[in-house]
Structure formats: structure tokens, C-alpha cells
Design an enzyme around this catalytic site. Sequence first.
Site, PDB file in Angstrom:
ATOM      1  N   GLY A   1       0.845  -1.178   0.000  1.00  0.00           N
ATOM      2  CA  GLY A   1       0.000   0.000   0.000  1.00  0.00           C
ATOM      3  C   GLY A   1       0.883   1.232   0.000  1.00  0.00           C
ATOM      4  O   GLY A   1       2.113   1.148   0.126  1.00  0.00           O
TER       5      GLY A   1
ATOM      6  N   ILE B   1       2.379   5.010   1.256  1.00  0.00           N
ATOM      7  CA  ILE B   1       2.952   5.495   2.508  1.00  0.00           C
ATOM      8  C   ILE B   1       1.807   5.852   3.461  1.00  0.00           C
ATOM      9  O   ILE B   1       0.905   6.613   3.110  1.00  0.00           O
ATOM     10  CB  ILE B   1       3.826   6.743   2.251  1.00  0.00           C
ATOM     11  CG1 ILE B   1       4.951   6.411   1.278  1.00  0.00           C
ATOM     12  CG2 ILE B   1       4.384   7.300   3.547  1.00  0.00           C
ATOM     13  CD1 ILE B   1       5.640   7.638   0.684  1.00  0.00           C
TER      14      ILE B   1
ATOM     15  N   GLY C   1      -1.065   1.647   6.420  1.00  0.00           N
ATOM     16  CA  GLY C   1      -1.300   0.722   7.539  1.00  0.00           C
ATOM     17  C   GLY C   1      -0.727  -0.670   7.325  1.00  0.00           C
ATOM     18  O   GLY C   1      -1.143  -1.624   7.984  1.00  0.00           O
ATOM     19  N   LYS C   2       0.239  -0.795   6.442  1.00  0.00           N
ATOM     20  CA  LYS C   2       0.818  -2.098   6.098  1.00  0.00           C
ATOM     21  C   LYS C   2       1.426  -2.808   7.310  1.00  0.00           C
ATOM     22  O   LYS C   2       1.158  -3.980   7.567  1.00  0.00           O
ATOM     23  CB  LYS C   2       1.911  -1.924   5.030  1.00  0.00           C
ATOM     24  CG  LYS C   2       1.463  -1.246   3.761  1.00  0.00           C
ATOM     25  CD  LYS C   2       2.610  -1.084   2.780  1.00  0.00           C
ATOM     26  CE  LYS C   2       3.645  -0.078   3.211  1.00  0.00           C
ATOM     27  NZ  LYS C   2       3.140   1.316   3.232  1.00  0.00           N
ATOM     28  N   THR C   3       2.259  -2.064   8.037  1.00  0.00           N
ATOM     29  CA  THR C   3       3.014  -2.684   9.129  1.00  0.00           C
ATOM     30  C   THR C   3       2.095  -3.093  10.269  1.00  0.00           C
ATOM     31  O   THR C   3       2.261  -4.170  10.863  1.00  0.00           O
ATOM     32  CB  THR C   3       4.110  -1.718   9.630  1.00  0.00           C
ATOM     33  OG1 THR C   3       4.911  -1.328   8.513  1.00  0.00           O
ATOM     34  CG2 THR C   3       4.986  -2.377  10.671  1.00  0.00           C
ATOM     35  N   THR C   4       1.106  -2.275  10.574  1.00  0.00           N
ATOM     36  CA  THR C   4       0.139  -2.618  11.623  1.00  0.00           C
ATOM     37  C   THR C   4      -0.570  -3.920  11.289  1.00  0.00           C
ATOM     38  O   THR C   4      -0.663  -4.833  12.133  1.00  0.00           O
ATOM     39  CB  THR C   4      -0.898  -1.488  11.780  1.00  0.00           C
ATOM     40  OG1 THR C   4      -0.228  -0.296  12.185  1.00  0.00           O
ATOM     41  CG2 THR C   4      -1.954  -1.855  12.822  1.00  0.00           C
TER      42      THR C   4
ATOM     43  N   ASP D   1       5.725  -6.820   4.987  1.00  0.00           N
ATOM     44  CA  ASP D   1       4.968  -5.569   4.781  1.00  0.00           C
ATOM     45  C   ASP D   1       5.500  -4.805   3.569  1.00  0.00           C
ATOM     46  O   ASP D   1       5.340  -3.596   3.472  1.00  0.00           O
ATOM     47  CB  ASP D   1       4.981  -4.692   6.041  1.00  0.00           C
ATOM     48  CG  ASP D   1       6.350  -4.091   6.345  1.00  0.00           C
ATOM     49  OD1 ASP D   1       7.355  -4.559   5.759  1.00  0.00           O
ATOM     50  OD2 ASP D   1       6.413  -3.150   7.171  1.00  0.00           O
TER      51      ASP D   1
END
Length: 210
Positions: free
Chosen positions: A10, A12, A15-18, A85
Site C-alpha cells: 500500500g 505510505i 497501515g501495512k506494518t500494523t 509488509d
Amino acid sequence: MKYHFITIEGNIGAGKTTLAHLLSRHYNARLILEEFADNPFLPKFYENPQQYAFPLELFFMAERYKQLKELIHTNDLFQRTTITDYLFTKCLLFAKVNLPEEEYRLYQKLFEIIHQQLVQPELLIYLHAPVERLQQNIKKRNRSYEQHIPDEYLLNIQQTYTNYIKQHNMKTLIVDASNADFLGNPKHLQVIIDALEKDYEPGQHYFTLP
């Protein structure tokens, strides 16, 4: 859950890392996260993109390759699923936006040599959020060097991802993340978990959150 290698992508602030953290915890999966904080060129790039874009992208490609190449040789019996991620192709997508044509062509040659050595994910989860929401998330996480990213840059990244996904027929779950709150709303996370219980034809499959 039948997938052994899942990638979340996705723009910047999408919410990828979450989501990667939450899914890895749910499935007891190995988690590979982008080590963006280790890139010494990132703050400099936001101050002077023309001067620092090429070393920025080279550093990212080398670090991503170093992380992902271990998947070729590692077989963890207790963690059969790996969640990342980032997609390695992210290197090429950001380089396309950030580099002038001649530098991009050189970068592309290096990318193609490296890319063919890596394992590709079985499933891509792409979080799509409008720029206004991305900017809200960026301000909330408060990384100093990100605070002045122009809307135009985020739109350009978004379009580059969209074009790539349309051109490549990999299994992709496109999630409308306009109102996503994976940490605070268990129903949002459950939509993703339910989606991962199913098999899909190659191509794009669309999901909305309640």
C-alpha cells in the site's frame, strides 16, 4: 490458512506494518518488516530528492534483498507462514517515480538480475486509502522527515501501484482502507482473516471494511 507467503502493500501511511503485525500474531507467522529507519538517505531524500533518490533506492533494494533471500534457504517448521509488509517489486515502483529516465533504466537492470533470485508471494494484500487519509496517518505516526510529503507525490505512488497490479495477474486482495482501524476495530481485522481462508483465481479481488 493455506498461504505460506503473504505480502501486504500500500501507499505510505496505508497501515501495512500494523496489519502485518496483527496477522503474524494471529497465525504465529514469521514477520519480515521493512527496515526503513536504517536507510541513512531517507531524511536527505525528502530534503533534496534529486540528489539523493538514486542512493536511496539502491540502499532500499540491497536491504530488501538481504532480508528476502533468507526465505530461499529457511524452512522454519514452527512458522510455516511468512508475512512481509513490502513487495520486492516496490523497489522498481518507487524508482519509477523518483528517478530520472537514465538512472531508472540502470536501476531496472540491477533489479531484474536480483528479482529473479527471490521467492514471490502467493498472495498480495493491497491497502488502498485516499490521500487525505494517508496524510492523517502520516501526521499521526509523526516521523519528522515525512511531515511535508506533497499530495501529488502520494497520488503518483498510488497510481504506480494501481497500474502495476492491473498489469500483473497475481492473486491480489484489494482492501478499501479508507476507514481502516485494524488495531481498534476487531471486525476490520476479521474481514482479512476470513478472506485468507479462501482460495482465489489470479487477478484482483475487492474487499470493504464494515
